[in-house]
Motif scaffolding. Structure first.
Motif, PDB file in Angstrom:
ATOM      1  N   PHE A  64       0.872  -1.173   0.000  1.00 42.60           N
ATOM      2  CA  PHE A  64       0.000   0.000   0.000  1.00 42.60           C
ATOM      3  C   PHE A  64       0.913   1.228   0.000  1.00 42.60           C
ATOM      4  N   GLY A  65       0.715   2.103  -0.990  1.00 40.21           N
ATOM      5  CA  GLY A  65       1.605   3.277  -1.094  1.00 40.21           C
ATOM      6  C   GLY A  65       2.716   3.023  -2.088  1.00 40.21           C
ATOM      7  N   GLY A  66       2.390   2.332  -3.176  1.00 37.09           N
ATOM      8  CA  GLY A  66       3.396   1.881  -4.147  1.00 37.09           C
ATOM      9  C   GLY A  66       4.031   2.984  -4.962  1.00 37.09           C
ATOM     10  N   THR A  67       3.461   4.203  -4.932  1.00 37.27           N
ATOM     11  CA  THR A  67       4.085   5.294  -5.699  1.00 37.27           C
ATOM     12  C   THR A  67       4.738   6.314  -4.770  1.00 37.27           C
ATOM     13  N   GLY A  68       4.809   5.992  -3.484  1.00 37.42           N
ATOM     14  CA  GLY A  68       5.294   6.943  -2.478  1.00 37.42           C
ATOM     15  C   GLY A  68       6.813   7.067  -2.443  1.00 37.42           C
ATOM     16  N   ASP A  69       7.255   8.026  -1.666  1.00 37.97           N
ATOM     17  CA  ASP A  69       8.678   8.319  -1.527  1.00 37.97           C
ATOM     18  C   ASP A  69       9.446   7.133  -0.934  1.00 37.97           C
ATOM     19  N   LEU A  70       8.892   6.539   0.127  1.00 33.43           N
ATOM     20  CA  LEU A  70       9.589   5.431   0.783  1.00 33.43           C
ATOM     21  C   LEU A  70       9.737   4.245  -0.179  1.00 33.43           C
ATOM     22  N   ALA A  71       8.655   3.952  -0.903  1.00 27.00           N
ATOM     23  CA  ALA A  71       8.683   2.826  -1.840  1.00 27.00           C
ATOM     24  C   ALA A  71       9.801   3.029  -2.857  1.00 27.00           C
ATOM     25  N   THR A 126      -0.034  -0.534  -4.894  1.00 32.32           N
ATOM     26  CA  THR A 126      -1.326   0.145  -4.974  1.00 32.32           C
ATOM     27  C   THR A 126      -1.139   1.594  -4.552  1.00 32.32           C
ATOM     28  N   ALA A 127      -1.943   2.443  -5.108  1.00 35.72           N
ATOM     29  CA  ALA A 127      -2.010   3.859  -4.720  1.00 35.72           C
ATOM     30  C   ALA A 127      -3.248   4.402  -5.417  1.00 35.72           C
ATOM     31  N   ARG A 128      -3.550   5.657  -5.156  1.00 38.28           N
ATOM     32  CA  ARG A 128      -4.785   6.160  -5.757  1.00 38.28           C
ATOM     33  C   ARG A 128      -4.643   6.501  -7.244  1.00 38.28           C
ATOM     34  N   HIS A 129      -3.427   6.843  -7.649  1.00 38.03           N
ATOM     35  CA  HIS A 129      -3.255   7.260  -9.053  1.00 38.03           C
ATOM     36  C   HIS A 129      -3.678   6.147 -10.010  1.00 38.03           C
ATOM     37  N   PRO A 130      -4.308   6.544 -11.145  1.00 36.96           N
ATOM     38  CA  PRO A 130      -4.533   5.530 -12.175  1.00 36.96           C
ATOM     39  C   PRO A 130      -3.214   5.279 -12.935  1.00 36.96           C
ATOM     40  N   SER A 179      -4.954   0.405  -8.987  1.00 32.72           N
ATOM     41  CA  SER A 179      -5.372   1.698  -8.442  1.00 32.72           C
ATOM     42  C   SER A 179      -6.398   1.399  -7.338  1.00 32.72           C
ATOM     43  N   HIS A 180      -6.180   2.031  -6.177  1.00 35.04           N
ATOM     44  CA  HIS A 180      -6.912   1.567  -5.003  1.00 35.04           C
ATOM     45  C   HIS A 180      -7.002   2.696  -3.990  1.00 35.04           C
ATOM     46  N   ASP A 181      -8.212   2.895  -3.464  1.00 28.43           N
ATOM     47  CA  ASP A 181      -8.341   3.859  -2.358  1.00 28.43           C
ATOM     48  C   ASP A 181      -8.478   3.033  -1.077  1.00 28.43           C
ATOM     49  N   SER A 237       2.767   1.256   3.525  1.00 30.51           N
ATOM     50  CA  SER A 237       3.661   2.415   3.373  1.00 30.51           C
ATOM     51  C   SER A 237       2.823   3.633   2.984  1.00 30.51           C
ATOM     52  N   VAL A 238       1.827   3.883   3.786  1.00 29.79           N
ATOM     53  CA  VAL A 238       0.920   5.023   3.573  1.00 29.79           C
ATOM     54  C   VAL A 238       0.873   5.830   4.864  1.00 29.79           C
ATOM     55  N   ALA A 239       0.096   6.914   4.851  1.00 30.05           N
ATOM     56  CA  ALA A 239       0.011   7.735   6.058  1.00 30.05           C
ATOM     57  C   ALA A 239      -0.516   6.888   7.221  1.00 30.05           C
ATOM     58  N   PRO A 240       0.046   7.078   8.422  1.00 29.44           N
ATOM     59  CA  PRO A 240      -0.309   6.234   9.573  1.00 29.44           C
ATOM     60  C   PRO A 240      -1.811   6.208   9.904  1.00 29.44           C
ATOM     61  N   ARG A 241      -2.538   7.273   9.522  1.00 29.97           N
ATOM     62  CA  ARG A 241      -3.964   7.269   9.865  1.00 29.97           C
ATOM     63  C   ARG A 241      -4.715   6.151   9.148  1.00 29.97           C
ATOM     64  N   PHE A 242      -4.107   5.571   8.105  1.00 28.13           N
ATOM     65  CA  PHE A 242      -4.776   4.496   7.365  1.00 28.13           C
ATOM     66  C   PHE A 242      -4.453   3.094   7.891  1.00 28.13           C
ATOM     67  N   PHE A 243      -3.448   2.969   8.779  1.00 32.88           N
ATOM     68  CA  PHE A 243      -2.939   1.629   9.148  1.00 32.88           C
ATOM     69  C   PHE A 243      -4.050   0.709   9.669  1.00 32.88           C
ATOM     70  N   GLY A 244      -4.832   1.228  10.642  1.00 31.74           N
ATOM     71  CA  GLY A 244      -5.834   0.386  11.287  1.00 31.74           C
ATOM     72  C   GLY A 244      -6.891  -0.070  10.301  1.00 31.74           C
ATOM     73  N   GLU A 291       4.561   0.670   9.032  1.00 37.41           N
ATOM     74  CA  GLU A 291       5.526   1.778   9.059  1.00 37.41           C
ATOM     75  C   GLU A 291       5.375   2.582  10.344  1.00 37.41           C
ATOM     76  N   LYS A 292       6.248   3.520  10.534  1.00 35.63           N
ATOM     77  CA  LYS A 292       6.167   4.373  11.718  1.00 35.63           C
ATOM     78  C   LYS A 292       5.523   5.713  11.349  1.00 35.63           C
ATOM     79  N   PRO A 293       5.029   6.498  12.235  1.00 33.18           N
ATOM     80  CA  PRO A 293       4.988   6.240  13.668  1.00 33.18           C
ATOM     81  C   PRO A 293       3.820   5.344  14.085  1.00 33.18           C
ATOM     82  N   PRO A 327      18.942  -0.827   6.169  1.00 36.63           N
ATOM     83  CA  PRO A 327      18.010  -1.403   7.140  1.00 36.63           C
ATOM     84  C   PRO A 327      16.734  -1.968   6.503  1.00 36.63           C
ATOM     85  N   TYR A 328      16.246  -1.326   5.464  1.00 37.62           N
ATOM     86  CA  TYR A 328      14.999  -1.818   4.841  1.00 37.62           C
ATOM     87  C   TYR A 328      15.199  -3.170   4.158  1.00 37.62           C
ATOM     88  N   GLU A 329      16.386  -3.383   3.606  1.00 36.75           N
ATOM     89  CA  GLU A 329      16.659  -4.692   2.991  1.00 36.75           C
ATOM     90  C   GLU A 329      16.611  -5.782   4.069  1.00 36.75           C
TER      91      GLU A 329
END
Ligand code: NAD
Length: 490
Positions: free
Chosen positions: A15-22, A48-52, A86-88, A120-127, A150-152, A419-421
């Motif tokens: 989740f968050g496949g187009t993000g900076d961390l990914a 996955t990410a929201r972008h088409p 593409s996924h919300d 790998s998305v904003a923490p508010r989505f984890f739960g 991911e953190k936090p 560390p990520y590896e």
């Protein structure tokens, strides 16, 4: 020489496949695992990410993030294992598509039903994501199911507990891998090797020989572009609750009965349960907070002059404090922790300060003996320093302090995995040794909440320290109270 890699088949749903961390960390790390042979033919990654995006464009994103790290053939072969959806994450309907893709790719790549869900998305989505994985049937019943978080992990004990409850509704604790990338660092992982691999250190790792323990996480940079987040978190939440506590866990833990993740977690939990919790008065007595002021250079602005920081901010950019464990091993031995921004140097390290010898070497040696110090240097250059007493080169007998020094070689530096590896590799192996355990996380939140409360109510002074120094001088006083001093001084 590394052991021969065993292939680790799986489908990884990111989740968050187009993000900076990914792009910066996860794809290069997965690529390294591929080049080393841990990932071979039997793996697939769904981004996955929201972008088409279509698969081809997504594979191009992946190729770009690893292009410099391999041959054209390797890059192409690796990227061919990637698919996009593409996924919300907030829309339950979208999860059905993922369920079908997981089943299809599992078959196509013969991945053995093994699944890692990486958030790998904003923490508010984890739960929400963890609950949907369970409720929408994304888990496999033929292989393992693991969740990388991911953190936090929360912003207080209450929010962390809420998140934990949401995660637990879908996953058991041994399926949850809470990331703290400090635990993936080479020299943090060296702590147990040095401690348990040398009986001479193992036997003396206690209050009879150790005077104090110091953990320093010093940053040279200021808040940079992170003011929006940082001004709500401060150094206490950004560095102490997580990274400093996790390092202390390795240092203070009891000796585990084996080097398995279960026994390591149990040994850390035993010591964390003996951490002295502070009331308001004790917070003021044992913790100091600071904020950087201007430095001598024109560009060294004060924290409140930084873009997007309110002029009246009382946010902590520096924290130092004393932890105490009330158990047989550590009673009376302070564990000092400190972190700060805009300090004199970037330096992450541990200093174990041993007690001074009481042997009387005679009249020429008055006050010449020092406290031996074992230093584990973590960043920016890994190494170990050991300062010991030896003989001075003089006619009359006297001692002096000498330094034994080892640094990671250039060859080892090149070989050192990110560390990520390491964390991805460990999660694929189901090894939770280098991930944060809920029990430790919950204790560190309870401890830190007390400090945050006292500071939010402004019941402790905030010291403005000069940029490019070692931070708040109140922290020097804190150590001096018990006859100690910081070993690392910038
Ligand atoms: P980012 O903003 O660059 O990427 C977020 C990703 O989430 C993007 O792919 C975006 O399209 C996707 N996204 C956003 N809303 C979505 C939605 N409703 N449904 C589906 N996808 C959605 O963030 P990042 O920097 O890659 O950080 C990701 C996570 O990693 C965060 O939890 C962050 O705290 C953590 N982290 C990041 C770094 C880093 O260096 N970037 C370091 C440590 C931890």
């Amino acid at each position: 020489m590394d052991n021969k890699p065993t292939e680790l088949p799986l489908v990884l749903l990111l989740f968050g496949g187009t993000g900076d961390l990914a792009k910066r960390k996860l794809y290069p790390s997965l690529f390294n695992l591929f080049k080393k042979g841990y990932l071979q033919k039997h793996f697939a990654v769904i981004g996955t990410a929201r972008h088409p995006l279509d698969d081809e464009k997504f594979q191009e994103v992946v190729r770009q993030s690893i292009a410099k790290n391999g041959t054209e053939g390797q890059v192409k072969e690796f990227a061919a294992h990637f698919r996009y959806s593409s996924h919300d994450v907030t829309d339950l309907k979208d999860y059905g598509k993922l369920k079908n893709m997981l089943a299809k790719l599992d078959k196509e790549f013969d991945a053995g039903g093994n699944r890692i869900f990486y958030m790998s998305v904003a923490p508010r989505f984890f739960g929400q994501i963890a609950q949907a994985i369970k409720s929408e049937g994304l888990m496999s019943d033929t292989g393992y199911n693991r969740l990388m978080v991911e953190k936090p992990f929360g912003t207080s004990y209450k929010t962390a507990e809420e998140l934990q409850n949401q995660l637990e509704s879908g996953f058991s604790d041994d399926q949850i891998f809470r990331i703290d990338h400090y635990l993936g660092k080479e020299m943090v992982q060296n702590i147990p090797a040095v401690r348990f691999g040398n009986p001479i250190l193992d036997a003396t790792w206690n209050k009879n020989y150790i005077k104090n323990v110091q953990v320093t996480l010093a940053e040279q940079l200021g808040v940079e572009e992170r003011a929006g987040y940082y001004n709500t978190a401060g150094a206490l939440l950004d560095m102490i609750q997580n990274h400093a506590f996790q390092i202390v866990g390795w240092l203070a833990m009891e000796k585990p009965s084996s080097f398995s993740d279960t026994d390591i977690r149990a040994a850390k939990n035993t010591v964390f349960s003996k951490l002295k919790m502070y009331d308001e008065r004790e917070v003021v007595a044992n913790f100091v907070r600071g904020q950087y002021g201007r430095g001598r250079e024109v560009w060294q602005k004060s924290y409140t002059e930084e873009p997007n920081v309110p002029a009246d901010s009382k946010n902590d950019t520096y924290v130092a404090g004393r932890l105490q464990f009330e158990n047989d091993r550590w009673t009376g031995v302070p564990f000092y922790i400190r972190t700060g921004k805009r300090l004199a140097a970037k330096q992450t390290r541990v200093d174990i300060v041993y007690k001074k010898s009481s042997f009387d070497f005679g009249k020429f040696n008055q006050d010449k003996l020092s406290e031996p110090v074992l230093s584990i240097l973590i960043d920016p250059v890994g190494g170990i320093n050991f300062s010991l007493n030896g003989k001075n080169v003089t006619t009359e007998f006297e001692t002096r302090s000498d330094l034994l020094k080892w640094s990671i070689s250039d060859q080892d530096k090149v070989k050192t995995p990110d560390p990520y590896e390491r964390m991805l590799h460990d999660a694929m192996n189901g090894d939770g040794s280098n991930f944060a355990d809920w029990n430790g996380v919950s204790i560190s939140w309870k401890f830190v909440d007390q400090i945050a409360k006292v500071w939010a109510e402004d019941k402790a002074p905030l010291e403005i320290y000069e940029s490019a120094t070692m931070g708040s001088v109140a922290s020097d006083r804190l150590l001096a109270e018990t006859g100690d001093r910081w070993i690392y001084r910038g």
